[in-house]
Write an enzyme that holds these catalytic residues in place. Structure first.
Site, short mmCIF file in Angstrom:
data_model
loop_
_atom_site.label_atom_id
_atom_site.label_comp_id
_atom_site.label_asym_id
_atom_site.label_seq_id
_atom_site.Cartn_x
_atom_site.Cartn_y
_atom_site.Cartn_z
N CYS A 343 0.81 -1.21 0.00
CA CYS A 343 0.00 0.00 0.00
C CYS A 343 0.85 1.26 0.00
O CYS A 343 0.84 2.03 0.97
CB CYS A 343 -0.94 -0.03 1.19
SG CYS A 343 -2.06 -1.41 1.04
N GLU A 344 1.61 1.44 -1.03
CA GLU A 344 2.41 2.65 -1.21
C GLU A 344 2.56 2.88 -2.70
O GLU A 344 2.80 1.93 -3.44
CB GLU A 344 3.83 2.46 -0.65
CG GLU A 344 3.89 2.23 0.80
CD GLU A 344 5.05 2.99 1.46
OE1 GLU A 344 5.61 3.91 0.84
OE2 GLU A 344 5.36 2.63 2.59
#
Ligand code: LLP
Length: 420
Positions: A343-344
């Site tokens: 999640c980046e």
């Protein structure tokens, strides 16, 4: 030169199709070629055959026990930077008298462990560290062998994060203060000065910074001799680059040819600390495409490997070639961001990469992933670290198991007061 090649449009490591490894071990996984590792070590070793030398493999590049054992069997020692690396090196059977210990922040415990293990010497990075080593050695009734790491203030023309021999860097002792520090070291009761170390950076693709650094160092060696501080070991570090895409680094032979006269002039035993050049192109990261996501702005190939497995693209904007495990002759191409599940937005293995069309389920090989790849992996997003597999001709060996969910919480505890 490495041993990953296409045979009938299928990518192999030595004699094994990568597809078979994916089937047996799942993806993602790291795959190393025994033949490439051996070849690269021997090429480096032979290049410097005309000077007395020890190769201390920079194990921060790849510290898998099986890889270290192979290095050791080929005659290698180790360049270490932590107690953990010392532990691994000894476990793998690397002789302590071929181990050198660098790093700006060695703790007292690490110094003690290294002295107990009787390593060849410490590469000392500051005056304060020298004092600490002297004190620890004194407490143990021992003498510590040290080399002082000199910072020659040479621009290695590489990524700033991996450039280590310039004035502004945290490494080594400034060349202008070196004589004073050597004299101080020589006067300490439990220190035996045996060497001089200079490592200016990593992924160097030109010979000239090596020559410039060595020329400065030779001047210093000469001065030290004149002052009655003879130096037995000259440690010239590592740093030789590899081809990730279109770089054309010198062959170890070319480097050796250029610097051998200087090494001879030193009259020292030479310590070499190559890392990347031995293992970088001996490994790949095998990953499978989970989804293709087509947006107005971009086409994403979402794969099962992520920045936690290989952080180099996110951290240094590093390029790694990505090859299809099954190639289709004359396949149409498209432009992809190859991204992982983390999640980046920084989680990518490649951006704006033109590649043959890929679809969900395809296997991709992220190339040149033998160095600073698994060793920099983490469990971010609670992703178990992937297995490492060593291929030797027609056989493959799991040299590190895939982590389980249980491994993820190893050592964690919920205090009693939170349990009720
Ligand atoms: N000796 C010393 C003292 C070092 O600090 C290093 C690397 C080496 C030898 C080995 O250098 P090599 O031959 O591998 O270039 N994580 C970065 C690379 C960091 C290098 C740190 N020091 C990357 O992924 O590019």
């Amino acid at each position: 030169m490495h041993h990953f090649h296409y045979h009938n449009d299928s990518l192999f490591c030595e004699d094994i199709p990568l597809e078979r490894i994916a089937k047996e071990q799942g993806t993602p996984c790291y795959i190393y070629s025994h033949a490439t590792l051996t070849r690269h070590f021997q090429a480096y070793d032979q290049a410097f055959a005309s000077v007395p030398h020890i190769i201390a493999f920079a194990m921060k590049a790849n510290s898998n026990l099986a890889v270290l054992r192979l290095m050791s069997s080929l005659g290698s020692g180790a360049d270490i930077v932590s107690g953990g690396e010392l532990f691994r090196a000894l476990k793998a059977g690397i002789p302590p008298n071929k181990i050198v210990f660098a790093g700006v922040g060695k703790s007292h415990e690490e110094i003690k462990y290294a002295l107990e293990s009787d390593i060849l010497f410490f590469n000392v990075e500051s005056s304060a560290e020298l004092q600490a080593i002297n004190e620890v050695a004194m407490g143990m009734g021992m003498h510590a062998r040290v080399a002082l790491r000199v910072n020659p203030d040479i621009d290695p023309h590489t990524h700033p994060y991996i450039s280590t021999g310039m004035k502004k860097s945290k490494f080594g002792i400034g060349a202008d203060r070196a004589l004073e520090e050597f004299q101080k070291a020589a006067s300490l009761s439990n220190i035996q000065v045996v060497g001089l170390h200079a490592h200016i950076g990593s992924q160097l693709t030109k010979i000239s910074p090596f020559v410039d650094s060595l020329t400065k160092v030779l001047g210093l060696l000469h001065t030290l001799k004149g002052k009655g501080i003879p130096i037995q070991y000259l440690n010239i570090g590592g740093g030789l680059g590899i081809t990730y895409s279109d770089e054309t680094p010198p062959h170890p032979k070319d480097l050796a040819e250029a610097i051998t006269p200087l090494l001879r002039e030193s009259e020292c035993e030479i310590i070499l600390e190559p890392g990347r050049v031995i293992v970088g192109n001996a490994g790949i990261l095998l990953t499978r495409v989970l989804y293709i996501k087509d947006t107005d702005a971009k086409k994403f190939a979402i794969v099962d490997a992520a920045m936690n497995d290989l952080i180099r693209p996110s951290l240094y904007d590093a390029h790694h070639d990505i090859l299809p495990v099954h190639q289709v002759p004359n396949a149409p191409e498209d432009v992809y961001d190859v991204v992982g599940p983390i999640c980046e937005s920084g989680d990518f293995l490649a951006q704006n990469r033109t590649m043959p069309l890929v679809k969900a389920g395809d296997l991709l090989a992220v190339m040149s992933a033998g160095a600073y790849a698994f060793t920099m992996a983490s469990n971010y997003n609670s992703r178990p670290r992937v297995p490492e597999i060593l291929v030797k001709e027609g056989e493959s060996f799991v040299v590190r198991k895939r982590e389980s969910y249980e491994d993820l919480i190893l050592g964690e505890q919920i205090p009693e007061f939170l349990k009720s």
